[in-house]
Design a protein around this motif. Structure first.
Motif, PDB file in Angstrom:
ATOM      1  N   GLY A  20       1.987  -9.449  10.857  1.00  0.00           N
ATOM      2  CA  GLY A  20       2.396  -8.873   9.608  1.00  0.00           C
ATOM      3  C   GLY A  20       2.226  -7.313   9.773  1.00  0.00           C
ATOM      4  O   GLY A  20       3.114  -6.765   9.192  1.00  0.00           O
ATOM      5  N   MET A  21       1.413  -6.832  10.765  1.00  0.00           N
ATOM      6  CA  MET A  21       1.253  -5.273  10.717  1.00  0.00           C
ATOM      7  C   MET A  21       2.803  -4.749  11.519  1.00  0.00           C
ATOM      8  O   MET A  21       3.257  -3.759  10.930  1.00  0.00           O
ATOM      9  N   ARG A  22       3.506  -5.564  12.405  1.00  0.00           N
ATOM     10  CA  ARG A  22       4.534  -5.144  12.840  1.00  0.00           C
ATOM     11  C   ARG A  22       5.710  -5.380  11.891  1.00  0.00           C
ATOM     12  O   ARG A  22       6.536  -4.431  11.881  1.00  0.00           O
ATOM     13  N   HIS A  23       5.467  -6.117  10.952  1.00  0.00           N
ATOM     14  CA  HIS A  23       6.673  -6.591   9.962  1.00  0.00           C
ATOM     15  C   HIS A  23       6.522  -5.370   9.069  1.00  0.00           C
ATOM     16  O   HIS A  23       7.465  -4.739   8.557  1.00  0.00           O
ATOM     17  N   LEU A  47      -6.493  -1.043   5.641  1.00  0.00           N
ATOM     18  CA  LEU A  47      -5.080  -1.297   5.791  1.00  0.00           C
ATOM     19  C   LEU A  47      -4.200  -0.262   5.081  1.00  0.00           C
ATOM     20  O   LEU A  47      -3.283   0.233   5.556  1.00  0.00           O
ATOM     21  N   LEU A  48      -4.520   0.035   3.991  1.00  0.00           N
ATOM     22  CA  LEU A  48      -3.819   1.245   3.344  1.00  0.00           C
ATOM     23  C   LEU A  48      -3.952   2.467   3.918  1.00  0.00           C
ATOM     24  O   LEU A  48      -2.969   3.066   4.208  1.00  0.00           O
ATOM     25  N   LYS A  49      -5.115   2.967   4.575  1.00  0.00           N
ATOM     26  CA  LYS A  49      -5.216   4.099   5.363  1.00  0.00           C
ATOM     27  C   LYS A  49      -4.334   3.941   6.630  1.00  0.00           C
ATOM     28  O   LYS A  49      -3.856   5.013   7.137  1.00  0.00           O
ATOM     29  N   SER A  50      -4.428   2.774   7.352  1.00  0.00           N
ATOM     30  CA  SER A  50      -3.594   2.791   8.612  1.00  0.00           C
ATOM     31  C   SER A  50      -2.044   3.052   8.451  1.00  0.00           C
ATOM     32  O   SER A  50      -1.190   3.266   9.321  1.00  0.00           O
ATOM     33  N   PHE A  51      -1.676   2.957   7.129  1.00  0.00           N
ATOM     34  CA  PHE A  51       0.079   3.173   6.895  1.00  0.00           C
ATOM     35  C   PHE A  51      -0.057   4.183   5.905  1.00  0.00           C
ATOM     36  O   PHE A  51       1.066   4.432   5.337  1.00  0.00           O
ATOM     37  N   ILE A  73       6.682 -14.160   5.366  1.00  0.00           N
ATOM     38  CA  ILE A  73       5.343 -14.831   5.552  1.00  0.00           C
ATOM     39  C   ILE A  73       4.938 -14.670   6.935  1.00  0.00           C
ATOM     40  O   ILE A  73       5.841 -14.913   7.939  1.00  0.00           O
ATOM     41  N   ALA A  74       4.047 -13.988   7.106  1.00  0.00           N
ATOM     42  CA  ALA A  74       3.290 -13.916   8.579  1.00  0.00           C
ATOM     43  C   ALA A  74       1.948 -14.199   8.353  1.00  0.00           C
ATOM     44  O   ALA A  74       1.224 -13.455   9.051  1.00  0.00           O
ATOM     45  N   THR A  75       1.642 -15.295   7.673  1.00  0.00           N
ATOM     46  CA  THR A  75       0.368 -15.866   7.623  1.00  0.00           C
ATOM     47  C   THR A  75       0.098 -17.026   8.696  1.00  0.00           C
ATOM     48  O   THR A  75       0.955 -17.012   9.568  1.00  0.00           O
ATOM     49  N   GLU A  76      -1.200 -17.296   8.762  1.00  0.00           N
ATOM     50  CA  GLU A  76      -1.422 -18.594   9.902  1.00  0.00           C
ATOM     51  C   GLU A  76      -0.229 -19.656   9.486  1.00  0.00           C
ATOM     52  O   GLU A  76       0.156 -19.915   8.157  1.00  0.00           O
TER      53      GLU A  76
END
Length: 337
Positions: A20-23, A47-51, A73-76
């Protein structure tokens, strides 16, 4: 069908694990507005801070999805189905990480809805964008026939997949969450069907042989008979000490080999060995993800563009997986649906 846009595309990414982070990163590079829905609300600020606060959070999925243009969709894997159903219900274009579900049950109903509504759907089988495999697909359609046999393989120790994380916590380590070598390495099943044609019959064996503490198979061996008459094998594992991935195809005139690590496609004949294709200097794995996502965004504007890997292709791979599972349980060769 062309669609005029008066705003930047709004894309909802479901899931913020490694893929998900990659996408999210790749979508931001495509200059779209990115919204993220994740279950771990306690990590939202991180998460907000990382982007650098360039993304927006979507805490309420059902409220957010009608406002979107597309959904990633990048969930399990075992959580894909309800998101797909909601996206289709709301007429949203879809990018679905492979595999699209844990099995192929009732997916044809969704396929018909997708077709009826004219939605762009891409399945994240990024290896189809690999320059060596594009070249292999091209030459197989023109030369080196008939194919007699083939060998497709991929593997790497699961604990080395995602450095810095506990592999036991990942869905890849859990069969019930859609993990295990068979589903997680479905790329090779998709590539076999894409490159060599319809699979008629399979015989599969699923094993747990390594010392890794996972609740899923870490070794899969499959014998396949194609409609063309060719017979070959696929081996998938979560236990190889170093990454291995490749394809060997034996035809009447030649042996064709692709090695992912070398980034090279070569052919050997009685005349000698020749390199047919190599990746360019600086090639990175993420280039495949970028190319596939870019293709999806283009298809959102023009549904007539051919998908890289369609929803139908995703179903076909799962039908093959279901046949392999049945073969293992029944200890006999099984016809693919």
């Amino acid at each position: 069908m062309m669609t005029e846009r008066t705003h930047k595309k709004r894309i909802l990414v479901c899931g913020a694990g490694s893929i998900g982070m990659r996408h999210i990163t790749n979508l931001l590079s495509e200059h779209v507005d990115v919204f993220v829905h994740r279950q771990r609300k306690d990590k939202n600020q991180e998460l907000l801070k990382s982007f650098d606060y360039k993304i927006e959070l979507a805490d309420d999925f059902e409220t957010c999805i009608p406002k979107m243009d597309g959904v990633v969709i990048a969930t399990e894997t075992n959580k894909h189905r309800p998101i797909i159903e909601s996206a289709v219900k709301n007429n949203k274009h879809l990018y679905i990480e492979k595999p699209i579900d844990v099995n192929a049950n009732n997916l044809n109903k969704l396929k018909e809805e997708i077709k009826k509504k004219g939605l762009a759907v891409e399945v994240g089988c990024q290896l189809r964008q690999h320059p060596c495999l594009i070249k292999l697909k091209e030459i197989l359609s023109k030369n080196f026939s008939p194919v007699y046999t083939f060998r497709v393989y991929a593997g790497q120790r699961l604990e080395d997949w995602r450095p810095g994380t506990d592999y036991n916590d990942s869905y890849s380590a859990s069969k019930s969450r859609g993990g295990g070598a068979l589903l997680d390495l479905i790329h090779e099943i998709d590539l076999t069907h894409w490159l060599l044609g319809d699979i008629d019959e399979v015989f599969g064996d699923l094993s747990k042989v390594s010392d890794q503490k996972i609740d899923a198979e870490d070794l899969v061996n499959i014998i396949l008979r194609l409609r063309s008459g060719a017979v070959g094998s696929i081996q998938l594992d979560l236990l190889s000490p170093v990454l291995r991935r490749g394809i060997e195809i034996i035809s009447k005139e030649a042996i064709i080999c692709w090695d992912y690590n070398l980034g090279q496609l070569e052919v050997t004949t009685k005349s000698g060995k020749e390199v047919l294709e190599s990746v360019e200097q600086g090639f990175e794995r993420n280039d495949l993800f970028l190319d596939t996502m870019s293709h999806f965004l283009k298809r959102m504007d023009n549904i007539n563009i051919t998908p890289s890997c369609s929803f139908e292709d995703g179903i076909k791979s799962l039908e093959i997986v279901d046949a392999i599972e049945s073969s293992y349980k029944e200890k006999k060769a099984i016809k693919v649906n």
